[in-house]
Design a protein around this motif. Structure first.
Motif, mmCIF file in Angstrom:
data_model
loop_
_atom_site.group_PDB
_atom_site.id
_atom_site.type_symbol
_atom_site.label_atom_id
_atom_site.label_comp_id
_atom_site.label_asym_id
_atom_site.label_seq_id
_atom_site.Cartn_x
_atom_site.Cartn_y
_atom_site.Cartn_z
ATOM 1 N N TYR A 126 0.754 -1.123 0.060
ATOM 2 C CA TYR A 126 -0.077 -0.126 -0.011
ATOM 3 C C TYR A 126 0.929 1.315 -0.116
ATOM 4 N N PHE A 127 1.922 1.368 0.816
ATOM 5 C CA PHE A 127 2.687 2.307 1.051
ATOM 6 C C PHE A 127 3.258 2.554 -0.269
ATOM 7 N N LEU A 128 4.030 1.549 -0.877
ATOM 8 C CA LEU A 128 4.636 1.950 -2.324
ATOM 9 C C LEU A 128 3.860 2.301 -3.256
ATOM 10 N N SER A 129 2.674 1.756 -3.256
ATOM 11 C CA SER A 129 1.635 2.099 -4.410
ATOM 12 C C SER A 129 1.532 3.517 -4.458
ATOM 13 N N HIS A 130 1.448 4.361 -3.433
ATOM 14 C CA HIS A 130 1.475 5.815 -3.256
ATOM 15 C C HIS A 130 2.962 6.252 -3.387
ATOM 16 N N ARG A 131 3.688 5.933 -2.656
ATOM 17 C CA ARG A 131 5.291 6.398 -2.458
ATOM 18 C C ARG A 131 5.677 6.347 -3.859
ATOM 19 N N SER A 132 5.659 5.482 -4.641
ATOM 20 C CA SER A 132 6.286 5.414 -5.916
ATOM 21 C C SER A 132 5.800 6.756 -6.604
ATOM 22 N N VAL A 133 4.438 7.113 -6.627
ATOM 23 C CA VAL A 133 4.240 8.365 -7.205
ATOM 24 C C VAL A 133 4.768 9.691 -6.861
ATOM 25 N N THR A 134 4.533 9.422 -5.377
ATOM 26 C CA THR A 134 5.251 10.669 -4.642
ATOM 27 C C THR A 134 6.764 10.986 -5.275
ATOM 28 N N TYR A 186 14.665 8.135 2.033
ATOM 29 C CA TYR A 186 13.588 7.833 2.760
ATOM 30 C C TYR A 186 12.553 6.831 2.404
ATOM 31 N N THR A 187 12.272 6.508 1.323
ATOM 32 C CA THR A 187 11.465 5.378 1.006
ATOM 33 C C THR A 187 12.184 4.270 1.521
ATOM 34 N N SER A 188 13.401 3.853 0.956
ATOM 35 C CA SER A 188 14.157 2.600 1.720
ATOM 36 C C SER A 188 13.961 2.681 3.187
ATOM 37 N N GLU A 189 14.475 3.570 3.783
ATOM 38 C CA GLU A 189 14.523 3.420 5.240
ATOM 39 C C GLU A 189 12.942 3.048 5.946
ATOM 40 N N THR A 190 12.116 3.767 5.354
ATOM 41 C CA THR A 190 10.830 3.757 5.787
ATOM 42 C C THR A 190 10.265 2.309 5.412
ATOM 43 N N LYS A 191 10.581 1.824 4.469
ATOM 44 C CA LYS A 191 10.241 0.311 4.284
ATOM 45 C C LYS A 191 10.853 -0.563 5.077
ATOM 46 N N ASP A 213 -2.582 8.902 4.903
ATOM 47 C CA ASP A 213 -3.340 9.997 4.777
ATOM 48 C C ASP A 213 -2.608 11.191 4.681
ATOM 49 N N HIS A 214 -1.697 11.603 5.763
ATOM 50 C CA HIS A 214 -0.967 12.619 5.339
ATOM 51 C C HIS A 214 -0.136 12.725 4.161
ATOM 52 N N GLU A 215 0.327 11.587 3.929
ATOM 53 C CA GLU A 215 1.132 11.550 2.474
ATOM 54 C C GLU A 215 0.267 11.954 1.251
ATOM 55 N N ILE A 216 -0.970 11.141 1.435
ATOM 56 C CA ILE A 216 -1.815 11.381 0.352
ATOM 57 C C ILE A 216 -2.416 12.818 0.158
ATOM 58 N N HIS A 217 -2.540 13.228 1.302
ATOM 59 C CA HIS A 217 -2.878 14.895 1.053
ATOM 60 C C HIS A 217 -2.042 15.422 0.553
ATOM 61 N N HIS A 218 -0.811 15.751 0.889
ATOM 62 C CA HIS A 218 0.262 16.434 0.273
ATOM 63 C C HIS A 218 0.833 15.953 -1.003
ATOM 64 N N LYS A 219 0.325 14.793 -1.427
ATOM 65 C CA LYS A 219 0.670 14.337 -2.705
ATOM 66 C C LYS A 219 -0.374 15.004 -3.640
ATOM 67 N N GLY A 220 -1.616 15.302 -3.256
ATOM 68 C CA GLY A 220 -2.602 16.054 -4.158
ATOM 69 C C GLY A 220 -1.903 17.489 -4.356
ATOM 70 N N GLU A 232 2.973 15.377 -18.215
ATOM 71 C CA GLU A 232 2.856 13.962 -18.355
ATOM 72 C C GLU A 232 2.962 13.511 -16.786
ATOM 73 N N LEU A 233 1.891 13.399 -16.356
ATOM 74 C CA LEU A 233 1.796 13.098 -14.988
ATOM 75 C C LEU A 233 1.417 11.578 -14.524
ATOM 76 N N PRO A 234 1.829 11.084 -13.584
ATOM 77 C CA PRO A 234 1.369 9.856 -13.349
ATOM 78 C C PRO A 234 -0.162 9.621 -12.662
ATOM 79 N N MET A 235 -0.695 8.425 -12.652
ATOM 80 C CA MET A 235 -1.975 8.230 -12.002
ATOM 81 C C MET A 235 -1.844 8.615 -10.256
ATOM 82 N N PHE A 236 -2.614 8.664 -9.670
ATOM 83 C CA PHE A 236 -2.513 8.888 -8.531
ATOM 84 C C PHE A 236 -1.970 8.031 -7.594
ATOM 85 N N VAL A 237 -2.154 6.647 -8.050
ATOM 86 C CA VAL A 237 -1.534 5.247 -7.277
ATOM 87 C C VAL A 237 -0.885 4.365 -8.216
#
Length: 152
Positions: A10-18, A83-88, A124-131, A144-149
């Motif tokens: 779930y995390f990576l489905s959003h973080r990869s877009v961030t 940060y992604t690697s360390e969070t994972k 939720d915080h990341e999704i908010h700020h990703k917007g 050329e932007l990715p989908m949100f997830v």
């Protein structure tokens, strides 16, 4: 599948877009703000990455490490990858039972929550700020932007 593996997906489905959005911010645009009261682009990305890492460290009952001596010297891509690697890694360290442990966030948020809810709050915080980040990179001229997830 373990709770940590489920959450990592779930995390990576959003973080990869961030991370993809952060990579679109050139050095000439790191100080871009859509309004005078908005965070500059670099500060927004750093806030997203670091906040999630810190929430995850709390959920994993670990002290967050200082990942960079000078964060302002690192590129946004380097910040995002690290940060992604360390969070994972922190999420991977959690057992299914760890997701039920109560985390004391009274100093920061005034509540105590199960670790699973802390991770969901971070998401939720990341999704908010990703917007917000989508608006920034669109206004910088990126079309050329990715989908949100990312799925799969």
């Amino acid at each position: 599948m373990s709770k940590s593996n489920d959450f990592i997906q779930y995390f990576l489905s959003h973080r990869s877009v961030t991370n993809e959005l952060a990579a679109k911010i050139g050095t000439e645009d790191v100080n871009y703000q859509p309004t005078p009261t908005s965070m500059p682009a670099r500060k927004l990305v750093n806030h997203m990455l670091k906040s999630f890492y810190q929430f995850t460290a709390a959920a994993a009952q670990q002290e967050p490490k200082q990942l960079f001596e000078q964060e302002e010297d690192a590129s946004l891509t380097e910040l995002a990858e690290t940060y992604t690697s360390e969070t994972k890694k922190l999420i991977e360290s959690m057992s299914d039972e760890d997701f039920s442990v109560i985390v004391d966030l009274t100093e920061m948020l005034g509540v105590k929550l199960p670790a699973e809810k802390v991770l969901n709050l971070a998401m939720d915080h990341e999704i908010h700020h990703k917007g917000n980040l989508f608006v920034y990179v669109r206004e910088m001229g990126n079309t050329e932007l990715p989908m949100f997830v990312k799925q799969g």
